[in-house]
Design an enzyme around this catalytic site. Sequence first.
Site, PDB file in Angstrom:
ATOM      1  N   TYR A 145       0.843  -1.204   0.000  1.00 38.04           N
ATOM      2  CA  TYR A 145       0.000   0.000   0.000  1.00 38.04           C
ATOM      3  C   TYR A 145       0.871   1.243   0.000  1.00 38.04           C
ATOM      4  O   TYR A 145       1.967   1.237   0.529  1.00 38.04           O
ATOM      5  CB  TYR A 145      -0.969   0.023   1.191  1.00 38.04           C
ATOM      6  CG  TYR A 145      -0.346  -0.142   2.565  1.00 38.04           C
ATOM      7  CD1 TYR A 145      -0.061  -1.405   3.069  1.00 38.04           C
ATOM      8  CD2 TYR A 145      -0.081   0.962   3.373  1.00 38.04           C
ATOM      9  CE1 TYR A 145       0.474  -1.574   4.337  1.00 38.04           C
ATOM     10  CE2 TYR A 145       0.455   0.808   4.649  1.00 38.04           C
ATOM     11  CZ  TYR A 145       0.734  -0.458   5.122  1.00 38.04           C
ATOM     12  OH  TYR A 145       1.277  -0.616   6.381  1.00 38.04           O
ATOM     13  N   MET A 147       1.373   5.340   1.047  1.00 39.21           N
ATOM     14  CA  MET A 147       0.942   6.207   2.151  1.00 39.21           C
ATOM     15  C   MET A 147       1.609   7.577   2.115  1.00 39.21           C
ATOM     16  O   MET A 147       2.633   7.772   1.455  1.00 39.21           O
ATOM     17  CB  MET A 147       1.213   5.543   3.503  1.00 39.21           C
ATOM     18  CG  MET A 147       2.673   5.316   3.806  1.00 39.21           C
ATOM     19  SD  MET A 147       2.932   4.686   5.487  1.00 39.21           S
ATOM     20  CE  MET A 147       2.593   6.139   6.464  1.00 39.21           C
ATOM     21  N   LYS A 149       2.537  11.079   4.797  1.00 35.86           N
ATOM     22  CA  LYS A 149       2.531  11.679   6.136  1.00 35.86           C
ATOM     23  C   LYS A 149       1.672  12.942   6.030  1.00 35.86           C
ATOM     24  O   LYS A 149       1.833  13.739   5.096  1.00 35.86           O
ATOM     25  CB  LYS A 149       3.962  12.010   6.570  1.00 35.86           C
ATOM     26  CG  LYS A 149       4.819  10.765   6.898  1.00 35.86           C
ATOM     27  CD  LYS A 149       4.545  10.234   8.298  1.00 35.86           C
ATOM     28  CE  LYS A 149       5.194   8.884   8.572  1.00 35.86           C
ATOM     29  NZ  LYS A 149       6.629   8.949   8.806  1.00 35.86           N
ATOM     30  N   GLN A 185       9.639  -5.718   6.042  1.00 36.98           N
ATOM     31  CA  GLN A 185       9.145  -4.519   5.355  1.00 36.98           C
ATOM     32  C   GLN A 185      10.201  -3.988   4.402  1.00 36.98           C
ATOM     33  O   GLN A 185      11.392  -4.042   4.676  1.00 36.98           O
ATOM     34  CB  GLN A 185       8.827  -3.418   6.376  1.00 36.98           C
ATOM     35  CG  GLN A 185      10.038  -3.013   7.211  1.00 36.98           C
ATOM     36  CD  GLN A 185      10.211  -1.509   7.396  1.00 36.98           C
ATOM     37  OE1 GLN A 185       9.305  -0.728   7.180  1.00 36.98           O
ATOM     38  NE2 GLN A 185      11.402  -1.097   7.794  1.00 36.98           N
ATOM     39  N   SER A 223       1.571   6.847  13.122  1.00 36.31           N
ATOM     40  CA  SER A 223       0.521   6.426  12.179  1.00 36.31           C
ATOM     41  C   SER A 223      -0.824   7.035  12.569  1.00 36.31           C
ATOM     42  O   SER A 223      -1.572   7.523  11.718  1.00 36.31           O
ATOM     43  CB  SER A 223       0.402   4.906  12.132  1.00 36.31           C
ATOM     44  OG  SER A 223       1.562   4.330  11.585  1.00 36.31           O
TER      45      SER A 223
END
Length: 249
Positions: A145, A147, A149, A185, A223
């Site tokens: 996915y 993302m 900030k 990751q 997050s």
Amino acid sequence: MSEPTQTIEGWYALHDFRSMDWRAWHAADLGVRQEALAEWRELSARLRAYDETRSLTYGAYRIAGHKADLLFVHFRESLEEVLAAKAELQATKLADFMTSPYSYVSIVELSSYLSKPGTDPLEDPRLVARLHPAIPQEMPHICFYPMNKRRVGNDNWYMLPMSERVELMKSHGLTGRSYAGKVTQVITGSVGFDDWEWGVTLYAGDPLQFKKLVYEMRFDEVSARYADFGPFYVGTRATDDEVAAYLQP
Ligand code: 76R
């Protein structure tokens, strides 16, 4: 202006999502389908052979849900090589039966938040290896996915002083590390390359660990307060035989 974070970049990445035009595929002559698959297998075998020499990284995945059928993951030395990765597939007959519902262009990124001051990260062989990430063989599942900030009102990541960002990333790293051995990751940066700021590629032996990790991270301040997410894709690694069986000519 708050201090920009130093980053080290590794290989370029292309997450090439494909969907089959099933109606056209099923309507095609068996001979055409067999030929298309054989040609694709040749390409895939060639990429797997390069992957074994570690001059690039290549992985094929089946994707669950309607958003895509297949995902081809490429990590390569340069943007030119990433362009080649797309073109190689595009040149096959099989690609005539595919659409591209999504793709993501980014570059492996290590940030300096948790690095020890005064050390040269490029002298640490473990960090250098992470710049050219291999597909973890013992982890057959993938989650991808993109993302950002957040930059909304008082919640603006880019206005926080470096010291606060370091503290938040420490807590993030601790949560992440508690999944060591369960989830691997790869963070790829995509500012200037694609529509979100990072791509998150996770690998796991048990796909449930994706949910556990991503959920737990929602409670990490970095997050909870600062992350916005794009579409999620989850799937399972496929050998060439498994891709062929999925397409069943
Ligand atoms: O690189 C490192 O291992 C050092 C610590 C670390 C950094 C700097 C780290 C650890 N991450 C870093 C940076 Mn991460 N990460 C995400 C997501 O879903 C969410 O809430 C966020 C998506 C996950 C699941 C995840 C997992 N990380 C980043 C960055 C760049 C931030 C920046 O520069 O502003 C992003 C966007 C991001 C997002 N992270 C870890 C993990 C895991 C599992 C770890 C531990 C890895 C390990 O120790 O092997």
